[in-house]
Motif scaffolding. Structure first.
Motif, short mmCIF file in Angstrom:
data_model
loop_
_atom_site.label_atom_id
_atom_site.label_comp_id
_atom_site.label_asym_id
_atom_site.label_seq_id
_atom_site.Cartn_x
_atom_site.Cartn_y
_atom_site.Cartn_z
N HIS A 167 -84.99 -53.95 31.10
CA HIS A 167 -84.23 -54.98 30.38
C HIS A 167 -84.44 -56.46 31.23
CE1 HIS A 167 -82.39 -52.69 26.90
NE2 HIS A 167 -83.62 -52.48 27.17
N PHE B 214 -90.41 -57.48 28.43
CA PHE B 214 -89.07 -56.50 28.20
C PHE B 214 -89.82 -55.01 27.68
CE2 PHE B 214 -86.03 -60.16 27.47
CZ PHE B 214 -85.38 -60.12 28.52
N SER B 215 -89.02 -54.12 27.99
CA SER B 215 -89.52 -52.68 27.53
C SER B 215 -88.15 -52.07 27.52
CB SER B 215 -90.58 -52.06 28.35
OG SER B 215 -90.08 -51.53 29.70
N ALA B 216 -88.49 -50.60 26.89
CA ALA B 216 -87.48 -49.47 26.77
C ALA B 216 -86.82 -49.47 28.04
CB ALA B 216 -87.75 -48.40 25.96
N GLU C 19 -86.43 -55.60 23.33
CA GLU C 19 -87.26 -54.86 24.09
C GLU C 19 -88.84 -54.85 23.88
OE1 GLU C 19 -85.94 -50.66 23.35
OE2 GLU C 19 -84.19 -50.92 24.56
N GLU D 110 -82.78 -53.99 19.68
CA GLU D 110 -84.27 -53.21 19.41
C GLU D 110 -85.40 -53.95 19.76
OE1 GLU D 110 -86.19 -50.20 16.27
OE2 GLU D 110 -84.12 -50.73 16.24
#
Length: 407
Positions: free
Chosen positions: A385, A380-382, A367, A364
């Motif tokens: 990846h 990175f983000s939700a 992200e 988590e």
């Protein structure tokens, strides 16, 4: 009398239970910023964390033998170098970092066996690898099921697209590479291309992206050919391509395939620009292709030409630091694959730090990581990846046996 006997029996059992609970307490600790070589400041560790000096175990599955070994060996060397740096600076919040290496032998099945071993036997908190797209895809499926954070060093877009919890990667994808090549072709007025790609997941990924984005850039594919990873010759495919009106040839694979292709293309007098993917962007390509490499174009990361990076580039400082350290350790220049390993472990260490000592939150937390690496500027983000864009890639040309950036 019976009550006294029970009391004598229960007391040591209760004491043993307390000891066992105490030993199971702990967990992963906040990580030092390996990229900056700094330790977490005093007072940031929880009292329970201070009591544990056990190593933080991380697995690393690379292709140390087999066709992908030119990728896996430098990745392992870069990780070994960084582990020494992190531990010399005090480890991860006072705990040593231990990386346990496995060789997947460039084989998908071996990669899955290796990650299962690292989970069941070594109890690793995360895993790096693999070097190739096929092995990485197999590992990712297992890692996702086990909720084990994983950072791959392979390029295929499908490793992180669609996004899977806890699965990340460091190389530019085939999407990034395709878009950067097409941007170059558009600048040169080239509209008709041929492709010759490895039939493995890496090459097939490139084929899919070339087909997808060609119309967007006004490019027509006039020939599509494939080869097997272990094929000794691609002359028949090249002969077919020579009979078309292709203005350029794009090849996608890892060595030795691309080197064989450019040598045979020269023998067949295929006089059109040849552009290779970043899967062969290393000194091994120059060694294998010899004089035939001259004039070949390639899409790559900036690490391929560290002495040509603009000093004002955000990546310049970390590229110099990495190159200087790698040359001092191994007496050779690092390539992009070494950079993938270096960035992978740096990202993992940063994630451990930001997870606040809770390894279960690592996936988590990753992200949200922002990190300037040798491969590019990761965000990175939700929804992403991989965290890179095609703008951090460059085009190079081989001149006199050396890679030269195309301005």
């Amino acid at each position: 009398m019976q009550k006294r006997k029970m009391s004598n029996w229960l007391y040591p059992l209760a004491l043993a239970s307390l000891v066992l609970l105490s030993a199971c307490g702990g967990g992963a600790k906040p990580a030092a910023d390996a990229g900056a070589g700094q330790n977490v400041g005093a007072g940031q560790s929880a009292p329970a964390a201070e009591a544990s000096k056990d190593p933080i175990k991380v697995g690393a599955i690379f292709s140390l033998t087999g066709p992908n070994s030119p990728l896996g060996v430098p990745e392992k060397q870069a990780v070994e170098m960084l582990v020494k740096e992190v531990n010399a600076a005090g480890g991860v919040d006072g705990r040593p970092l231990e990386v346990i290496f496995e060789d997947d032998k460039s084989d998908n099945t071996e990669a899955v066996k290796a990650i299962k071993k690292l989970v069941s036997k070594e109890k690793v908190v995360a895993v790096l690898g693999s070097s190739g797209s096929g092995p990485s895809l197999g590992m990712a499926e297992f890692a996702q099921a086990e909720k084990l954070p994983m950072i791959s060093m392979a390029a295929a877009d499908q490793i992180t697209n669609p996004v899977r919890p806890g699965i990340f990667k460091t190389p530019h994808t085939d999407v990034h590479g395709t878009k950067r090549v097409f941007k170059y072709l558009k600048e040169k007025g080239i509209t008709k291309i041929a492709t010759l790609n490895d039939s493995n997941p890496y090459g097939s990924g490139w084929t899919a992206q070339i087909q997808k984005y060609a119309p967007e850039y006004g490019i027509t594919i006039v020939a599509e050919e494939k080869y097997g990873t272990k094929d000794p010759s691609m002359s028949s495919q090249l002969t077919k391509i020579k009979g078309t009106d292709a203005q350029a040839l794009i090849i996608a694979g890892t060595n030795p395939g691309p080197a064989t292709i450019v040598k045979e293309a020269k023998q067949l007098n295929l006089n059109i620009p040849i552009i290779s993917s970043h899967g062969s962007a290393n000194s091994k390509f120059l060694e294998l292709a010899g004089d035939s490499a001259n004039g070949v174009l390639m899409v790559a990361g900036k690490l391929l030409v560290p002495d040509q990076v603009d000093p004002n580039d955000p990546q310049a400082a970390i590229i110099k630091k990495f190159v200087d350290g790698y040359k001092a350790a191994y007496n050779t220049e690092p390539d992009g694959f070494a950079g993938y390993g270096y960035d992978g472990l740096n990202l993992l260490v940063e994630g451990l730090k930001q997870a606040g000592g809770d390894a279960s939150k690592l996936g988590e937390v990753l992200e949200k990581v922002k990190y300037v690496g040798v491969t590019g500027e990761f965000a990175f983000s939700a929804e992403d990846h991989n965290g890179l864009t095609e703008d951090s890639m460059i085009m190079v040309e081989v001149k006199d046996g050396k890679f030269q950036i195309i301005k």
